[in-house]
Design a protein around this motif. Structure first.
Motif, PDB file in Angstrom:
ATOM      1  N   THR A   1      37.471  23.533  44.544  1.00 49.23           N
ATOM      2  CA  THR A   1      37.398  24.897  45.069  1.00 49.23           C
ATOM      3  C   THR A   1      37.199  25.854  43.899  1.00 49.23           C
ATOM      4  OG1 THR A   1      38.786  24.443  46.996  1.00 49.23           O
ATOM      5  CG2 THR A   1      38.720  26.719  46.230  1.00 49.23           C
ATOM      6  N   PRO A   2      36.299  26.825  44.024  1.00 47.59           N
ATOM      7  CA  PRO A   2      36.108  27.777  42.927  1.00 47.59           C
ATOM      8  C   PRO A   2      37.406  28.495  42.551  1.00 47.59           C
ATOM      9  CG  PRO A   2      34.368  28.000  44.559  1.00 47.59           C
ATOM     10  CD  PRO A   2      35.387  27.078  45.152  1.00 47.59           C
ATOM     11  N   LYS A   3      37.620  28.637  41.256  1.00 43.53           N
ATOM     12  CA  LYS A   3      38.817  29.332  40.777  1.00 43.53           C
ATOM     13  C   LYS A   3      38.563  30.835  40.779  1.00 43.53           C
ATOM     14  CE  LYS A   3      40.772  25.556  38.065  1.00 43.53           C
ATOM     15  NZ  LYS A   3      41.263  25.122  36.736  1.00 43.53           N
ATOM     16  N   ARG A   4      38.477  31.346  41.979  1.00 49.41           N
ATOM     17  CA  ARG A   4      38.164  32.758  42.185  1.00 49.41           C
ATOM     18  C   ARG A   4      39.245  33.370  43.072  1.00 49.41           C
ATOM     19  NH1 ARG A   4      33.677  31.930  44.499  1.00 49.41           N
ATOM     20  NH2 ARG A   4      32.349  32.110  42.670  1.00 49.41           N
TER      21      ARG A   4
ATOM     22  N   ARG B   1      47.440  37.184  35.050  1.00 51.05           N
ATOM     23  CA  ARG B   1      47.726  36.191  34.011  1.00 51.05           C
ATOM     24  C   ARG B   1      46.912  34.911  34.218  1.00 51.05           C
ATOM     25  NH1 ARG B   1      53.990  34.989  35.381  1.00 51.05           N
ATOM     26  NH2 ARG B   1      53.834  37.056  36.323  1.00 51.05           N
ATOM     27  N   LEU B   2      46.460  34.684  35.462  1.00 50.63           N
ATOM     28  CA  LEU B   2      45.668  33.484  35.734  1.00 50.63           C
ATOM     29  C   LEU B   2      44.254  33.576  35.167  1.00 50.63           C
ATOM     30  CD1 LEU B   2      46.828  32.728  39.372  1.00 50.63           C
ATOM     31  CD2 LEU B   2      47.188  31.290  37.363  1.00 50.63           C
ATOM     32  N   GLU B   3      43.832  34.779  34.798  1.00 51.98           N
ATOM     33  CA  GLU B   3      42.524  34.916  34.150  1.00 51.98           C
ATOM     34  C   GLU B   3      42.518  34.182  32.810  1.00 51.98           C
ATOM     35  OE1 GLU B   3      40.644  39.093  35.675  1.00 51.98           O
ATOM     36  OE2 GLU B   3      42.344  39.259  34.291  1.00 51.98           O
ATOM     37  N   ARG B   4      43.673  34.029  32.216  1.00 53.63           N
ATOM     38  CA  ARG B   4      43.763  33.358  30.913  1.00 53.63           C
ATOM     39  C   ARG B   4      43.567  31.852  31.029  1.00 53.63           C
ATOM     40  NH1 ARG B   4      48.309  36.993  30.367  1.00 53.63           N
ATOM     41  NH2 ARG B   4      49.765  35.262  30.662  1.00 53.63           N
ATOM     42  N   VAL B   5      43.641  31.325  32.258  1.00 58.77           N
ATOM     43  CA  VAL B   5      43.450  29.886  32.441  1.00 58.77           C
ATOM     44  C   VAL B   5      42.225  29.602  33.306  1.00 58.77           C
ATOM     45  CG1 VAL B   5      45.847  29.271  32.053  1.00 58.77           C
ATOM     46  CG2 VAL B   5      45.119  29.900  34.360  1.00 58.77           C
TER      47      VAL B   5
END
Length: 296
Positions: A53-56, A80-84
């Motif tokens: 699934t796209p991490k969007r 904070r999930l943008e960092r991963v």
């Protein structure tokens, strides 16, 4: 705009003195209970849903210029999930309408326009976006606690959070209680929440949820406001899960997110819950945006 706790389930017809649900409502509730209380994934992920699934991450607030600060803080918790490796995007009413019109066409755009409350708009938009693009829709009032979520994106199955509502007491049942195999009470109704909504593009349950929501909105005369939960909310989504899995005679497309509360919860209280922006106070009523005084 979420529906996590103290949630209404929409109108329930009294079927008998013994059971507050109609036979169809009971069938659906029992079906959900079976999915929720079943443990293990012995068959693994079917090949049809093997692609990640796209991490969007996608969120919605109808008017971002009037975004309440306490809601904004909830939304910021996901950054904070943008960092991963996750992408994060937020849509307002105009952006959501433009996306729906451009990617799904005039019929769906007209159905979105029939959503009389921002909560309904967020429901309709989440089905539309996840169907077309895939990814992860989360309500604006959900707070991320920091637990890893990467495992929920390793395949394309739909992941949903289960809920259970006790009609006699008007209270939500703790997940640690209702997810135990065999747990049940005559007044309990099992269903799925619309947040989170995690799936790959073109998922059949998300497609059915959008189709059912569209048909429900179209079926009501312009002077009749449909009930939120049944037309676009958890009632609609639960119905769609029931239909697709029953027709396919397989639940391979679906995974229950049993431990979602370890990852995220909806924050209570928040300022908007006390005025018309709370769908519970505006259900089947003409919506009027909160005044600047209400927002303080």
């Amino acid at each position: 705009m979420g529906r996590r706790f103290k949630v209404d389930i929409g109108p329930v017809t009294m079927a008998s003195s013994a059971d507050p649900l109609t036979p169809l409502e009971r069938d659906r509730s029992n079906f959900v209970r079976g999915l929720v209380q079943r443990r293990g994934d012995a068959l693994g992920t079917p090949s049809r849903y093997a692609r990640p699934t796209p991490k969007r991450i996608v969120q919605f607030w109808d008017d971002l210029e009037r975004l309440p600060p306490d809601v904004e803080n909830c939304m910021k918790s996901w950054r904070r999930l943008e960092r991963v490796g996750f992408e994060l995007d937020v849509f307002d009413r105009d952006a959501a309408r433009s996306f729906i019109g451009a990617r799904l066409g005039a019929r769906h755009e007209a159905a979105f326009d029939r959503c009389y409350h921002p909560s309904m708009m967020s429901d309709y938009f989440r089905y539309s976006f996840v169907l077309v693009e895939g990814g992860f829709y989360i309500d604006a009032d959900d707070v991320y606690h920091g637990a890893p979520i990467g495992h929920l994106f390793e395949d394309g199955r739909l992941k949903l959070q289960p809920f259970c509502y006790d009609i006699p007491t008007g209270q939500m049942v703790e997940s640690s209680i209702f997810t135990e195999p065999g747990a049940d009470r005559p007044g309990w109704i099992f269903y799925f929440n619309t947040t989170p909504l995690i799936a790959a593009p073109q998922h059949p349950i998300v497609e059915r949820a959008l189709l059912n929501a569209t048909a429900s909105l179209e079926a009501h005369p312009s002077n009749v406001l449909p009930e939120v939960q049944a037309s676009t909310g958890p009632g609609n989504l639960t119905r769609s899960v029931f239909e697709v899995i029953s027709e396919a005679r397989s639940s391979e497309s679906f995974l229950v997110a049993h431990d979602w509360e370890m990852i995220s919860t909806s924050k209570w209280p928040l300022s908007y819950r006390n005025d018309s922006r709370n769908w519970r106070l505006s259900n089947q009523q003409e919506y009027r945006a909160a005044s600047s005084l209400e927002e303080r």
